[in-house]
Design a protein around this motif. Sequence first.
Motif, short mmCIF file in Angstrom:
data_model
loop_
_atom_site.label_atom_id
_atom_site.label_comp_id
_atom_site.label_asym_id
_atom_site.label_seq_id
_atom_site.Cartn_x
_atom_site.Cartn_y
_atom_site.Cartn_z
N VAL A 43 10.56 -36.47 18.04
CA VAL A 43 11.51 -36.64 16.92
C VAL A 43 10.72 -37.13 15.72
N ASN A 44 10.56 -36.28 14.73
CA ASN A 44 9.70 -36.60 13.57
C ASN A 44 8.32 -37.04 14.03
N GLY A 45 7.83 -36.41 15.09
CA GLY A 45 6.48 -36.68 15.55
C GLY A 45 6.36 -37.82 16.53
N VAL A 46 7.48 -38.45 16.90
CA VAL A 46 7.47 -39.56 17.85
C VAL A 46 7.98 -39.06 19.20
N CYS A 47 7.18 -39.23 20.25
CA CYS A 47 7.59 -38.80 21.58
C CYS A 47 8.65 -39.74 22.13
N LEU A 48 9.85 -39.20 22.37
CA LEU A 48 10.96 -39.97 22.92
C LEU A 48 11.42 -39.36 24.23
N THR A 49 12.05 -40.17 25.06
CA THR A 49 12.49 -39.73 26.38
C THR A 49 14.00 -39.58 26.43
N VAL A 50 14.45 -38.44 26.94
CA VAL A 50 15.89 -38.19 27.09
C VAL A 50 16.45 -39.15 28.15
N VAL A 51 17.48 -39.92 27.79
CA VAL A 51 18.04 -40.91 28.73
C VAL A 51 19.42 -40.52 29.23
N MET A 69 12.07 -48.34 21.29
CA MET A 69 11.73 -49.76 21.43
C MET A 69 11.22 -50.34 20.11
N ALA A 70 11.13 -51.66 20.07
CA ALA A 70 10.75 -52.36 18.84
C ALA A 70 9.39 -51.91 18.32
N GLU A 71 8.43 -51.70 19.22
CA GLU A 71 7.09 -51.26 18.80
C GLU A 71 7.14 -49.94 18.06
N THR A 72 7.96 -49.02 18.55
CA THR A 72 8.09 -47.71 17.91
C THR A 72 8.76 -47.84 16.55
N LEU A 73 9.79 -48.67 16.47
CA LEU A 73 10.47 -48.88 15.20
C LEU A 73 9.53 -49.49 14.17
N HIS A 74 8.62 -50.36 14.65
CA HIS A 74 7.69 -51.04 13.75
C HIS A 74 6.59 -50.11 13.27
N ARG A 75 6.11 -49.23 14.14
CA ARG A 75 4.95 -48.41 13.81
C ARG A 75 5.29 -47.03 13.25
N SER A 76 6.55 -46.68 13.24
CA SER A 76 6.94 -45.36 12.74
C SER A 76 8.05 -45.50 11.70
N LEU A 78 11.02 -44.18 12.15
CA LEU A 78 12.31 -43.96 12.78
C LEU A 78 13.32 -45.04 12.43
N GLY A 79 12.84 -46.23 12.12
CA GLY A 79 13.74 -47.32 11.74
C GLY A 79 14.47 -47.06 10.44
N GLU A 80 14.02 -46.08 9.66
CA GLU A 80 14.66 -45.76 8.39
C GLU A 80 15.74 -44.69 8.53
N LEU A 81 15.88 -44.13 9.74
CA LEU A 81 16.88 -43.07 9.94
C LEU A 81 18.28 -43.65 9.91
N ALA A 82 19.24 -42.79 9.57
CA ALA A 82 20.66 -43.16 9.55
C ALA A 82 21.45 -41.95 10.01
N PRO A 83 22.69 -42.13 10.43
CA PRO A 83 23.51 -40.98 10.81
C PRO A 83 23.53 -39.93 9.70
N GLY A 84 23.27 -38.70 10.09
CA GLY A 84 23.22 -37.61 9.12
C GLY A 84 21.81 -37.25 8.68
N SER A 85 20.83 -38.11 8.99
CA SER A 85 19.44 -37.83 8.60
C SER A 85 18.91 -36.60 9.34
#
Length: 246
Positions: A43-51, A69-76, A78-85
């Motif tokens: 997702v935007n270059g970040v490897c995520l796992t289907v849960v 997880m927090a580490e991913t939000l800090h380093r990428s 993805l923390g700036e995404l919002a519904p509709g992005s």
Amino acid sequence: MFTGIIEELGEVVSIEEIGDSSRIRLRGPVVCSGARHGDSIAVNGVCLTVVDTPEQLAAETGEFSADVMAETLHRSSLGELAPGSPVNLERAMALGDRLGGHLVQGHVDATGRLLAREPGERDAAGELRWEVLRFSLPETISRYLVEKGSITVDGVSLTVVEAARDSFTVSLIPATLALTTLGAKTVGASVNLEVDVLAKYVERLLESRTLPNLPNLPNLNGLNGLNGLNGLNDLDTANETTGESK
């Protein structure tokens, strides 16, 4: 592993904050096709796992959920995404697939920002034939970029046109502008950056040129070819004479 060839322009459906992490739900009918619990999707270059559970995936909603997880939000970014992005989506490559881009891990090295957009030529209908984008480049990863080398920007495998110390440029064709988030990125927007992992491995190997677990080696500086081999043979003979283990 991924290739950096975006399969689908998806959309964020919802984001649920869970402590210092998040659960993000995304819409992407193409990448959801045949998806299973535990599969990897970039997702935007970040490897995520289907849960999602098998039952949820069987509902064929064209949506999937992933924990961030927090580490991913800090380093990428993805923390700036919002519904509709809008988001770039790509399923993990299968062994034997064509490698249309380059080897992408989905492990973001740093984030950068779009500094400028420079329109290129236009066709007879007035449509852009290409566009040059310049992104900021953190000092921590600038040494890994070379002209005509590869870099992943928000999951998109791109060729570096110019590699400066603190920025780099890429040239985008109409398909990339239309089928990825890069076509609508505004100046100042943040992007996820992943450098070519091969460059990092080469650097690591060059830093570790000493031979491990070989004590009492003679100084072989200046020895090469057959002379170098003879030096090692002499060492073997000496060990056999003295009864030392090799």
